[in-house]
Design a protein around this motif. Structure first.
Motif, PDB file in Angstrom:
ATOM      1  N   PRO A 121     -29.658 -72.824 -28.195  1.00  0.00           N
ATOM      2  CA  PRO A 121     -29.873 -71.811 -27.165  1.00  0.00           C
ATOM      3  C   PRO A 121     -28.589 -71.295 -26.516  1.00  0.00           C
ATOM      4  O   PRO A 121     -28.652 -70.288 -25.821  1.00  0.00           O
ATOM      5  CB  PRO A 121     -30.661 -72.600 -26.120  1.00  0.00           C
ATOM      6  CG  PRO A 121     -30.112 -73.977 -26.226  1.00  0.00           C
ATOM      7  CD  PRO A 121     -29.822 -74.181 -27.679  1.00  0.00           C
ATOM      8  N   MET A 122     -27.460 -71.978 -26.740  1.00  0.00           N
ATOM      9  CA  MET A 122     -26.297 -71.602 -25.943  1.00  0.00           C
ATOM     10  C   MET A 122     -25.741 -70.239 -26.351  1.00  0.00           C
ATOM     11  O   MET A 122     -25.025 -69.599 -25.583  1.00  0.00           O
ATOM     12  CB  MET A 122     -25.207 -72.673 -26.041  1.00  0.00           C
ATOM     13  CG  MET A 122     -25.592 -73.991 -25.383  1.00  0.00           C
ATOM     14  SD  MET A 122     -26.136 -73.791 -23.686  1.00  0.00           S
ATOM     15  CE  MET A 122     -24.609 -74.051 -22.792  1.00  0.00           C
ATOM     16  N   SER A 123     -26.040 -69.779 -27.580  1.00  0.00           N
ATOM     17  CA  SER A 123     -25.590 -68.451 -27.971  1.00  0.00           C
ATOM     18  C   SER A 123     -26.210 -67.388 -27.068  1.00  0.00           C
ATOM     19  O   SER A 123     -25.651 -66.309 -26.890  1.00  0.00           O
ATOM     20  CB  SER A 123     -25.938 -68.190 -29.430  1.00  0.00           C
ATOM     21  OG  SER A 123     -27.320 -68.383 -29.623  1.00  0.00           O
ATOM     22  N   GLU A 124     -27.384 -67.713 -26.483  1.00  0.00           N
ATOM     23  CA  GLU A 124     -28.035 -66.759 -25.590  1.00  0.00           C
ATOM     24  C   GLU A 124     -27.508 -66.888 -24.161  1.00  0.00           C
ATOM     25  O   GLU A 124     -27.739 -66.018 -23.331  1.00  0.00           O
ATOM     26  CB  GLU A 124     -29.552 -67.017 -25.556  1.00  0.00           C
ATOM     27  CG  GLU A 124     -30.201 -67.087 -26.913  1.00  0.00           C
ATOM     28  CD  GLU A 124     -30.226 -65.730 -27.572  1.00  0.00           C
ATOM     29  OE1 GLU A 124     -30.649 -64.780 -26.904  1.00  0.00           O
ATOM     30  OE2 GLU A 124     -29.781 -65.624 -28.730  1.00  0.00           O
ATOM     31  N   VAL A 125     -26.898 -68.005 -23.865  1.00  0.00           N
ATOM     32  CA  VAL A 125     -26.543 -68.309 -22.474  1.00  0.00           C
ATOM     33  C   VAL A 125     -25.110 -67.889 -22.157  1.00  0.00           C
ATOM     34  O   VAL A 125     -24.853 -67.228 -21.163  1.00  0.00           O
ATOM     35  CB  VAL A 125     -26.715 -69.821 -22.208  1.00  0.00           C
ATOM     36  CG1 VAL A 125     -26.145 -70.187 -20.850  1.00  0.00           C
ATOM     37  CG2 VAL A 125     -28.175 -70.209 -22.294  1.00  0.00           C
ATOM     38  N   VAL A 147     -22.929 -74.483 -16.670  1.00  0.00           N
ATOM     39  CA  VAL A 147     -22.838 -74.480 -18.134  1.00  0.00           C
ATOM     40  C   VAL A 147     -22.112 -75.701 -18.701  1.00  0.00           C
ATOM     41  O   VAL A 147     -22.404 -76.115 -19.819  1.00  0.00           O
ATOM     42  CB  VAL A 147     -22.217 -73.177 -18.706  1.00  0.00           C
ATOM     43  CG1 VAL A 147     -23.088 -71.988 -18.407  1.00  0.00           C
ATOM     44  CG2 VAL A 147     -20.815 -72.956 -18.201  1.00  0.00           C
ATOM     45  N   ILE A 148     -21.191 -76.286 -17.946  1.00  0.00           N
ATOM     46  CA  ILE A 148     -20.513 -77.462 -18.520  1.00  0.00           C
ATOM     47  C   ILE A 148     -21.267 -78.751 -18.222  1.00  0.00           C
ATOM     48  O   ILE A 148     -20.902 -79.809 -18.715  1.00  0.00           O
ATOM     49  CB  ILE A 148     -19.055 -77.645 -18.027  1.00  0.00           C
ATOM     50  CG1 ILE A 148     -19.028 -77.953 -16.531  1.00  0.00           C
ATOM     51  CG2 ILE A 148     -18.175 -76.474 -18.372  1.00  0.00           C
ATOM     52  CD1 ILE A 148     -17.739 -78.603 -16.086  1.00  0.00           C
ATOM     53  N   ARG A 149     -22.319 -78.674 -17.397  1.00  0.00           N
ATOM     54  CA  ARG A 149     -22.893 -79.919 -16.886  1.00  0.00           C
ATOM     55  C   ARG A 149     -23.396 -80.823 -18.002  1.00  0.00           C
ATOM     56  O   ARG A 149     -23.054 -82.003 -18.054  1.00  0.00           O
ATOM     57  CB  ARG A 149     -24.023 -79.603 -15.912  1.00  0.00           C
ATOM     58  CG  ARG A 149     -24.478 -80.843 -15.194  1.00  0.00           C
ATOM     59  CD  ARG A 149     -25.446 -80.548 -14.091  1.00  0.00           C
ATOM     60  NE  ARG A 149     -24.896 -79.591 -13.125  1.00  0.00           N
ATOM     61  CZ  ARG A 149     -25.647 -78.997 -12.191  1.00  0.00           C
ATOM     62  NH1 ARG A 149     -26.936 -79.232 -12.136  1.00  0.00           N
ATOM     63  NH2 ARG A 149     -25.096 -78.170 -11.344  1.00  0.00           N
ATOM     64  N   ARG A 150     -24.179 -80.285 -18.920  1.00  0.00           N
ATOM     65  CA  ARG A 150     -24.764 -81.161 -19.946  1.00  0.00           C
ATOM     66  C   ARG A 150     -23.733 -81.743 -20.910  1.00  0.00           C
ATOM     67  O   ARG A 150     -23.764 -82.940 -21.188  1.00  0.00           O
ATOM     68  CB  ARG A 150     -25.893 -80.418 -20.686  1.00  0.00           C
ATOM     69  CG  ARG A 150     -27.164 -80.330 -19.845  1.00  0.00           C
ATOM     70  CD  ARG A 150     -27.682 -81.704 -19.554  1.00  0.00           C
ATOM     71  NE  ARG A 150     -28.293 -81.859 -18.257  1.00  0.00           N
ATOM     72  CZ  ARG A 150     -29.590 -81.668 -17.995  1.00  0.00           C
ATOM     73  NH1 ARG A 150     -30.399 -81.272 -18.924  1.00  0.00           N
ATOM     74  NH2 ARG A 150     -30.047 -81.885 -16.787  1.00  0.00           N
ATOM     75  N   SER A 203     -31.555 -76.172 -30.809  1.00  0.00           N
ATOM     76  CA  SER A 203     -32.355 -75.563 -31.870  1.00  0.00           C
ATOM     77  C   SER A 203     -32.202 -76.368 -33.160  1.00  0.00           C
ATOM     78  O   SER A 203     -31.346 -77.239 -33.274  1.00  0.00           O
ATOM     79  CB  SER A 203     -31.884 -74.137 -32.097  1.00  0.00           C
ATOM     80  OG  SER A 203     -30.533 -74.160 -32.488  1.00  0.00           O
ATOM     81  N   THR A 204     -33.048 -76.046 -34.147  1.00  0.00           N
ATOM     82  CA  THR A 204     -33.012 -76.789 -35.402  1.00  0.00           C
ATOM     83  C   THR A 204     -31.659 -76.641 -36.089  1.00  0.00           C
ATOM     84  O   THR A 204     -31.100 -77.630 -36.588  1.00  0.00           O
ATOM     85  CB  THR A 204     -34.111 -76.270 -36.346  1.00  0.00           C
ATOM     86  OG1 THR A 204     -35.158 -75.754 -35.549  1.00  0.00           O
ATOM     87  CG2 THR A 204     -34.616 -77.370 -37.245  1.00  0.00           C
ATOM     88  N   GLU A 205     -31.139 -75.396 -36.081  1.00  0.00           N
ATOM     89  CA  GLU A 205     -29.835 -75.202 -36.756  1.00  0.00           C
ATOM     90  C   GLU A 205     -28.761 -76.026 -36.058  1.00  0.00           C
ATOM     91  O   GLU A 205     -27.899 -76.611 -36.704  1.00  0.00           O
ATOM     92  CB  GLU A 205     -29.390 -73.723 -36.722  1.00  0.00           C
ATOM     93  CG  GLU A 205     -30.420 -72.704 -37.098  1.00  0.00           C
ATOM     94  CD  GLU A 205     -31.189 -72.216 -35.876  1.00  0.00           C
ATOM     95  OE1 GLU A 205     -30.641 -71.394 -35.141  1.00  0.00           O
ATOM     96  OE2 GLU A 205     -32.318 -72.685 -35.653  1.00  0.00           O
ATOM     97  N   ALA A 214     -37.795 -67.951 -19.896  1.00  0.00           N
ATOM     98  CA  ALA A 214     -38.041 -67.440 -21.238  1.00  0.00           C
ATOM     99  C   ALA A 214     -37.301 -68.244 -22.297  1.00  0.00           C
ATOM    100  O   ALA A 214     -37.596 -68.129 -23.476  1.00  0.00           O
ATOM    101  CB  ALA A 214     -37.620 -65.977 -21.312  1.00  0.00           C
ATOM    102  N   LEU A 215     -36.349 -69.071 -21.876  1.00  0.00           N
ATOM    103  CA  LEU A 215     -35.510 -69.729 -22.868  1.00  0.00           C
ATOM    104  C   LEU A 215     -35.864 -71.198 -23.009  1.00  0.00           C
ATOM    105  O   LEU A 215     -36.147 -71.882 -22.033  1.00  0.00           O
ATOM    106  CB  LEU A 215     -34.047 -69.627 -22.434  1.00  0.00           C
ATOM    107  CG  LEU A 215     -33.247 -68.488 -23.054  1.00  0.00           C
ATOM    108  CD1 LEU A 215     -31.852 -68.505 -22.488  1.00  0.00           C
ATOM    109  CD2 LEU A 215     -33.217 -68.595 -24.559  1.00  0.00           C
ATOM    110  N   ASP A 216     -35.813 -71.658 -24.233  1.00  0.00           N
ATOM    111  CA  ASP A 216     -35.959 -73.077 -24.484  1.00  0.00           C
ATOM    112  C   ASP A 216     -34.546 -73.641 -24.633  1.00  0.00           C
ATOM    113  O   ASP A 216     -33.812 -73.252 -25.532  1.00  0.00           O
ATOM    114  CB  ASP A 216     -36.765 -73.270 -25.773  1.00  0.00           C
ATOM    115  CG  ASP A 216     -36.813 -74.731 -26.155  1.00  0.00           C
ATOM    116  OD1 ASP A 216     -36.508 -75.567 -25.284  1.00  0.00           O
ATOM    117  OD2 ASP A 216     -37.145 -75.013 -27.314  1.00  0.00           O
TER     118      ASP A 216
END
Lengths: 397, 177, 461
Positions: free
Chosen positions: A236-240, A82-85, A11-13, A5-7
């Protein structure tokens, strides 16, 4: 919430914010580099000295990120996903760092006393087998070749995993990470011997390499925590990210702070108690003429304060506070490296040159700008990682 | 007046039923209750508000006391009581004293953790009314128990037993003193 | 009692617990080892060997007290010989138990739950064996209390600048804390044994030891805090113990001893040999008690991986040690390592290099790690190698130090060997006694691993 469900693309911001930070870091870096360039002509020895320690700090963040990147392939776990990228983006800066090494390669005669003609029998006959400029450069080339090799393959396979799915790639990464970590430990050890310990060629300590190994690990983790907290402000990380992820990383920070203190104290106690004429001068030089206050600052700032704060569970789960501690630890890493590299040439008393400010700002700014370019290039989570769903659930059960 | 029973005990055969029943009983307003389980269940800490306890404080005090006494012991012996020059080291050789200071911090910290834990739990306590329930030995095996104590203001033998029986309890029994 | 009726599927390689267990069956299977199950041959052989060797220890200790430490091969300049080698070896073995029970708990590694109990017991008994040696080595062990600071008529006090005095504090703290931690872990299981025992004496004994544990939620919450705090304090403690042991060497300025990275190098070596001992105990135990469903292939694999990782750290240490003596240009350091590699102890040196840094490389291969018999063999090799490492460090550096005119070699006597094998007997005897009397796997912690232990989310309101 499911992974599909997540991209995970920035994000643009986030892109806007990254661009702003990049511009800011770039401008600061540029000013710093210009100041350094001016220093190279006006105060040559001081320039090389400031450049060297600033460079070692920035390299520490990058190589430290490399170690965490490889370690998480070996151990698995949500923290690694989560730290991989961010870690991958950090290790993609190795080519830039190899380029930035050139001034040090050019400055060996100014930096290292062993490049000078000497009448000292030990230095001339024995240590010259190891400490000579051609071999020094060959070793540096080997370090960079290894680091770039590892970061190139880890990035390439990770990108392929995003495109083609998980099956064999991940085990290949784990297979390269085991030997990779061994290479990293040895390369960091020899790097610390070559670039730092040989500044006082008669002094030697087997712990020295391990202090850099753990110091780089600490720099890397503190930097990754800072980046993650920055990213957590945007999709997207605020969702993760959940407090649980940060809690895990906070534990690593705590552990590395403790291990650093353990290594540093052990080395000090052994040399202090042994009190041998070939060993003790290193500490004598660093515990007088104002440097003792820097050492005291390290005891409190590099160990006692972060240790006491990181013990708290609530604090490790608080994004803003954890990031402040991580930034503070990074500042202490700067002080620590400064304290190890510069006292020998400071003629017995502490004096901070303007180049010692230009160095970390210039190299750090340029490096950070380049890192932020790299960070934007890829989705912020590994799309086809087998443990992705688990990592997203972590802290939400 | 001392109540003639200690309370009422309900038996469950899985942790989920116990947690749900405990939650329901708490929502009814019962305060004096306890659960007995073969292993720790995180959710019960939420329901019974058991997250904070004094143990960390006890350990902190114990550890600090240990560390302080460790350092002062060495300082007193080497500087005041028996000052002697050993290999030219200063009388107050603080780097060397850190080791024993550390060890005593840990020693007293751990001792206070263990005895603090026992004290906070009220152990050893070889007799307790819940052991009078014949089936209670299964609480260390595979059964989960909820006991509402007679000391609770809402306690009423009939009503409380009735409530527990509606909560999927396998068996409800009286706990004698 | 119930283990014949169980339908336990063989565990998959990646599982930490076989499928099909219930709270009841898993409790019964572990408690049965103590309460009802017939005694397997391994136990009789193990405790028999242990008892025989224990008598050898008593014999050699008696002789030692009667005749003095001269019955050992220690002569000037090698005054540390076997006693200190064995001390360091045993205390190192103990470290894995604390690592499993404390560090892996903090790291939330659930697989530790099946092996922490007997690993902690191993710690305790290894520390007991280690503690024998400094006492025996003293020559007048009945005056051991001189090691502690206490008010006395001569006003003489221990030298707190000496690592040997630090050792007294470190090892006694370690022994006390390990015993406390182990006992705290046992309390809920003692409650289980109290409730399961049929024999009234056993019921009474376990009941007294369980102190009235009843599994109350209030107790569990304090109990879990206590466990976490103990784990948090044991972690730096266990590192400090072998660090202090390494200070016994590094604080002295003997070539080959005075090396700043000895503390982490010794700790890694300790964990290395400790995990080897865990494997050496777990593999036969699980086979003879049929515990393959609880101590699974995954556990062996993980222990082997820890062994590999620490083995690599030890390899790093060997390499850097040699490099640094070469780099330093110091003749004494160089001579010390040259002596090790080519001198009178070169056989032992190359043998230990083979055992410790060549042989563990087989553990890189999954197919090797998945065969218990090979792992057992490999762990024995590591145990031998780590013993030799300590022997090499102690004996070769003392035998050939700064002044060649004082060089003299060490020759172990039969009483050196008898004392060493005697402590192995003490260890085996205590360990098999433990297996018979107390649950060797933490029952309540294994229960939490079962899928049915998780509270389902469907909340009924």
């Amino acid at each position: 919430m499911t992974g599909q469900a997540l991209d995970f693309n920035p994000s643009t911001e986030l892109r806007t914010s990254l661009r702003q930070s990049r511009a800011r870091a770039g401008i600061i870096g540029l000013i710093g580099v210009l100041a350094l360039a001016a220093g190279a002509f006006t105060a040559r020895d001081q320039f090389f000295r400031s450049y060297l320690w600033s460079y070692i700090f920035v390299l520490g963040i990058t190589a430290g990120s490399l170690s965490w990147l490889m370690l998480q392939y070996l151990t698995g776990g949500a923290w690694g996903v989560v730290i991989r990228r961010p870690a991958e983006a950090a290790v993609r800066t190795f080519p830039l760092l190899a380029l930035l090494f050139i001034p040090i390669a050019l400055g060996t005669s100014s930096l290292y006393s062993w490049t000078q003609p000497t009448t000292d029998a030990t230095l001339l006959v024995k240590q010259a087998r190891y400490l000579n400029v051609p071999f020094f450069l060959v070793r540096a080339a080997v370090f960079f070749a290894g680091w770039i090799f590892l970061s190139w393959f880890l990035n390439r396979w990770s990108a392929r995993e995003d495109r083609e799915g998980p099956v064999p790639a991940n085990s290949r990464m784990a297979a390269i990470s085991g030997p990779g970590l061994i290479f990293w430990a040895f390369s960091v050890t020899f790097m610390s011997i070559d670039w730092v310990m040989s500044l006082s060629p008669h002094w030697f300590s087997t712990m020295f390499g391990l202090l850099f190994v753990i110091g780089q690990g600490l720099s890397g983790m503190a930097f990754l925590v800072t980046v993650l907290v920055f990213l957590s402000n945007f999709r997207p990380m605020s969702e993760v990210l959940t407090p649980r992820h940060l809690h895990d990383l906070g534990k690593f920070l705590l552990a590395t702070v403790m291990v650093w203190a353990y290594f540093a104290f052990s080395q000090f106690l052994i040399i202090w108690a042994g009190n041998l004429p070939e060993e003790i001068p290193w500490y004598v030089e660093r515990l007088r003429g104002g440097w003792q206050y820097v050492a005291l600052l390290l005891v409190f700032g590099h160990f006692a304060l972060p240790f006491a704060l990181l013990l708290s569970r609530d604090l490790k789960r608080n994004f803003k506070l954890l990031a402040s501690i991580a930034v503070f630890i990074l500042c202490m890493r700067v002080v620590d490296i400064y304290w190890m590299v510069t006292p020998d040439s400071s003629k017995g008393s502490l004096s901070v040159s303007w180049l010692d400010l230009a160095g970390p700002l210039g190299l750090g700014g340029i490096w950070l700008a380049y890192f932020l370019i790299q960070l934007e290039k890829r989705p912020l989570m590994p799309l086809n990682e087998m443990e992705l769903a688990e990592a997203l659930e972590h802290g939400r059960e | 007046m001392k109540p003639d029973v200690y309370g009422v005990m309900a038996e469950f055969d899985n942790p989920t039923d116990l947690v749900n029943a405990t939650r329901a009983v708490c929502e009814q307003g019962y305060k004096k209750l306890d659960t007995y389980t073969p292993f720790p269940i995180e959710e019960l800490n939420d329901i019974l508000h058991l997250h904070k306890n004094k143990l960390s404080l006890i350990v902190l005090v114990g550890g600090l006391l240990g560390g302080l006494s460790g350092f002062l012991l060495q300082y007193f012996v080497t500087v005041i009581y028996f000052p002697i020059n050993v290999a030219g080291r200063p009388l107050d050789s603080w780097p060397a004293y850190i080791i024993i200071t550390f060890e005593l911090t840990i020693l007293l910290g751990c001792i206070s953790a263990v005895f603090g834990m026992l004290a906070l739990c009220g152990l050893p306590m070889p007799y307790h009314p819940v052991f009078n329930v014949p089936r209670f030995s299964a609480a260390s095996h595979d059964r989960f128990f909820l006991c509402i104590e007679a000391a609770d203001p809402l306690f009423d033998m009939e009503k409380t037993s009735g409530l527990l029986e509606t909560l999927e309890a396998k068996e409800v029994s009286e706990v004698a003193h | 009692m119930a283990d014949e009726q169980q339908v336990i599927e063989k565990p998959e390689p990646h599982e930490i617990l076989a499928k099909g267990y219930t709270f009841g069956t898993i409790t019964d299977q572990i408690a049965a080892v103590v309460l009802t199950k017939r005694t397997p041959l391994l136990w009789i052989v193990g405790i028999g060997t242990g008892f025989a060797l224990l008598n050898l220890l008593l014999l050699s200790a008696t002789l030692l007290f009667a005749k003095g430490v001269g019955i050992w091969g220690i002569r000037t300049p090698v005054m540390w010989g076997f006693a200190i080698t064995n001390f360091v070896w045993w205390i190192g073995i103990g470290h894995a138990g604390t690592l499993i029970s404390a560090i892996l708990l903090l790291l939330n590694q659930k697989w530790r739950n099946s092996i922490n109990r007997f690993a902690e017991a191993m710690t305790l008994f290894a520390v007991a064996c280690a503690g024998m040696f400094p006492l025996l080595h003293m020559g007048r062990p009945w005056l051991f209390y001189w090691l502690f600071p206490y008010p006395n008529s001569t006003t003489v006090q221990p030298n707190f600048r000496s690592p040997l005095v630090w050792d007294v504090f470190a090892v006694s703290t370690y022994a006390t804390v390990s015993a406390l931690f182990w006992f705290v872990g046992l309390i809920p299981d003692l409650g289980t044994l109290r409730d399961r025992a049929k024999n009234s004496f056993a019921k009474y004994a376990y009941g007294m030891l369980a102190m009235g544990w009843r599994g109350s939620a209030r107790h569990w919450s304090v109990y879990e805090t206590a466990t976490l705090l103990l784990a948090g304090m044991s972690t730096p403690l266990v590192l400090s113990v072998h660090t202090v042991v390494s200070f016994d060497f590094t604080i002295a300025i003997v070539p080959g001893w005075h090396s700043t990275f000895f503390p982490p190098y010794f700790v890694a070596g300790a964990i290395y040999s400790g995990f080897a001992m865990v494997l050496a105990l777990a593999i036969p135990l699980r086979a003879s008690y049929g515990l393959e469903g609880i101590i699974t292939a995954r556990h062996l694999d993980n222990c082997a991986k820890v062994m590999l990782a620490t083995g690599m750290i030890v390899a790093y240490a060997y390499i850097m040690e040699v490099f640094m003596s070469w780099y330093s240009g110091s003749v004494y350091e160089q001579q010390a390592f040259w002596n090790r590699m080519t001198g009178p102890y070169s056989t032992q040196y190359w043998f230990l290099v083979t055992c410790n840094i060549v042989s563990p490389n087989l553990l890189w291969f999954k197919s090797f790690r998945s065969k218990p018999a090979l792992l057992f063999l490999s762990s024995i090799i590591v145990l031998i190698g780590m013993w030799l490492e300590r022997y090499m460090i102690i004996v070769s550096s003392l035998a050939q130090d700064y002044v060649p005119s004082s060089w003299s070699l060490f020759h172990a006597t039969r009483w050196d060997w008898a004392t060493y094998w005697g402590t192995i007997g003490l260890f085996l005897f205590l360990f098999f006694l433990f297996v018979r009397l107390l649950p060797m796997i933490s029952i309540f912690e294994v229960r939490t691993l079962l899928p049915q232990a998780k509270v389902r989310q469907e909340v009924k309101r």
